[in-house]
Scaffold this motif. Structure first.
Motif, short mmCIF file in Angstrom:
data_model
loop_
_atom_site.label_atom_id
_atom_site.label_comp_id
_atom_site.label_asym_id
_atom_site.label_seq_id
_atom_site.Cartn_x
_atom_site.Cartn_y
_atom_site.Cartn_z
N LEU A 289 34.13 36.30 39.37
CA LEU A 289 34.49 35.94 37.74
C LEU A 289 33.34 34.71 37.69
O LEU A 289 33.66 33.80 38.07
CB LEU A 289 35.60 35.34 37.38
CG LEU A 289 36.87 36.46 37.42
CD1 LEU A 289 37.05 37.52 38.66
CD2 LEU A 289 38.21 35.67 37.11
N ARG B 13 32.75 43.87 40.16
CA ARG B 13 33.50 44.13 41.10
C ARG B 13 32.73 44.97 42.04
O ARG B 13 31.69 45.73 41.63
CB ARG B 13 34.47 45.11 40.71
CG ARG B 13 35.59 44.62 39.73
CD ARG B 13 36.53 45.71 39.29
NE ARG B 13 37.24 46.33 40.53
CZ ARG B 13 38.20 47.24 40.09
NH1 ARG B 13 38.51 47.70 38.77
NH2 ARG B 13 38.89 47.91 41.01
N TRP C 200 35.50 40.54 44.02
CA TRP C 200 35.50 40.32 42.66
C TRP C 200 34.87 38.94 42.44
O TRP C 200 35.29 37.92 42.96
CB TRP C 200 36.95 40.10 41.84
CG TRP C 200 37.71 41.68 41.92
CD1 TRP C 200 37.64 42.53 42.86
CD2 TRP C 200 38.33 42.34 40.85
NE1 TRP C 200 38.48 43.53 42.55
CE2 TRP C 200 38.67 43.51 41.13
CE3 TRP C 200 38.65 41.74 39.60
CZ2 TRP C 200 39.70 44.05 40.38
CZ3 TRP C 200 39.53 42.24 38.58
CH2 TRP C 200 39.90 43.54 38.88
N SER D 199 40.72 29.33 34.52
CA SER D 199 41.23 29.72 35.65
C SER D 199 42.15 28.41 36.07
O SER D 199 41.76 27.25 35.98
CB SER D 199 40.35 29.97 36.82
OG SER D 199 39.73 29.06 37.40
N ILE E 190 32.97 40.00 34.57
CA ILE E 190 33.65 39.98 36.21
C ILE E 190 32.65 41.20 36.68
O ILE E 190 32.30 42.20 36.05
CB ILE E 190 35.06 40.63 35.61
CG1 ILE E 190 35.91 39.57 34.62
CG2 ILE E 190 35.79 40.99 36.90
CD1 ILE E 190 37.21 40.10 34.18
#
Lengths: 234, 149
Positions: free
Chosen positions: A80, A87, A78, A106, A85
């Motif tokens: 970010l 994947r 993943w 974050s 985002i």
């Protein structure tokens, strides 16, 4: 008289040595933290469904990408980045989601920038409305600007021992949307890191419980550049 | 006048204290309760500490109790857990009330595996209850018919 003259340079020398030591200590303490990595495990319960997600994380302030290398339930990467985002499974991108800017909020970004204690709210659109001391806790009430008060609610932030302890996000009607607790702080090379974060989220009358644990934290790791600057597929 | 002002001050001071007490209490939580809630996945987490390369699919293939009621989807944030409920109605009710059609509605509208599974359980549950009721009514009718003969 002569004794006084010899006394002054000795005293001065001691003061200068002391100042030099203080300066060196401060310089050592204030070293730049730019990179952090470690292992994580996220456990959650949503109604009657459990979830466990495990793996490693990588974050470098220069690249501003939070990279998660998942090992469970499935091997995935993943990334970010800013407001996206990504994947990936193997080399294949299988999901790309657009959202709010998440990297700046974050915990890795906040910790490396020494902003976790106020969750970065000081530099956000929120305004500090009230500060109160209750026993071992200091509680800060942050309110959104007036123009946004019809959409956003207040945020209550509590500190214990000058560290972030809890966050409570309220909606505009002052109902609790989410509670977050930061626990078990560890000191890694002078960097304070909460090794356990508990999340309680209230959705449609349900309480979602989530607990994140971090371990094997490394700060300013010299190798592994490929993971910190994981390429985002076009 | 002075007394009234003092009283007003005392009342406002007390109500202020109450508000402050509330905000402190909002930060109370019990970690033991959280640990109890997550005990099942805690066990799975500890198992994976010892067996790092075991995948979810492998555990599922051996019908391991460790992955019973555990989602096969990664969840990084509770925001992701926001329910994909159709019209805000719990998915098991869709399955329970509308049967296979309800499961299909949940599957196509929510596009969420876990919600569909929940609807399916609702459908199975309703079917089992229906069968039990059918036999119970049938048995009761047979008993009453036998007693009248």
């Amino acid at each position: 008289m002569g004794g006084n003259f010899t006394f002054i340079p000795i005293a001065l020398k001691r003061i200068l040595t002391g100042l030099l030591l203080v300066f060196l200590c401060q310089a050592a303490m204030a070293q730049d933290f730019y990179r952090i990595s470690g292992n994580f495990s996220i456990k959650s319960k949503d109604d009657s469904i459990y979830s466990l997600t495990r793996g490693s994380f990588y974050y470098d302030l220069n690249f501003k990408k939070v990279v998660y290398e998942l090992t469970f339930p499935e091997k995935e990467i993943w990334v970010l980045s800013d407001s996206m985002i990504f994947r990936m499974r193997g080399d294949t991108l299988f999901e790309k989601t657009e959202g709010a800017s998440i990297v700046e909020f974050s915990i890795f970004h906040l910790i490396l920038n020494n902003k976790l204690h106020d969750y970065g709210l000081k530099e956000s659109i929120y305004n500090l409305k009230e500060v109160e001391k209750k026993r071992d806790m200091i509680i800060y009430t942050w309110a959104p600007p007036m123009v946004m008060s019809s959409m956003l609610g207040k945020v209550l932030l509590s500190q214990q021992d000058k560290r972030l302890y809890g966050l409570i996000f309220l909606n505009k009607d002052e109902e609790v949307l989410r509670k977050q607790f930061f626990r078990s702080y560890t000191n890694i090379s002078g960097l304070e890191f909460p090794s356990e974060i508990v999340d309680l989220v209230y959705v449609e009358g349900l309480e979602i419980v989530q607990k994140t644990n971090y371990k094997n934290i490394k700060v300013n790791e010299s190798g592994n550049n490929a993971m910190y600057n994981y390429p985002i597929p076009e | 006048m002075k007394r009234i002002l003092s009283l007003a001050f005392l009342v406002s001071a007390f109500s202020f204290q109450d508000l402050k007490a509330d905000s402190r209490d909002m930060f109370n939580f019990e970690i033991d309760e959280v640990n109890t809630e997550l005990a099942q996945v805690e066990e799975l987490d500890q198992y994976l500490d010892q067996n790092e390369n075991v995948s979810f699919a492998e555990l599922q293939a051996t019908n391991s109790a460790l992955v019973a009621n555990v989602s096969d989807q990664a969840m990084m944030s509770p925001a992701m857990a926001k329910r994909h409920r159709v019209l805000g109605i719990p998915s098991w009710i869709w399955g329970c009330v509308f049967g296979v059609a309800g499961v299909a509605i949940v599957y196509f509208v929510s596009e969420n595996k876990d919600e569909t599974k929940e609807a399916l359980w609702g459908c199975v549950g309703a079917s089992v209850v229906g069968i039990i009721l059918y036999f119970a009514v049938f048995a009761a009718a047979a008993t009453s018919a036998a007693s009248t003969i």
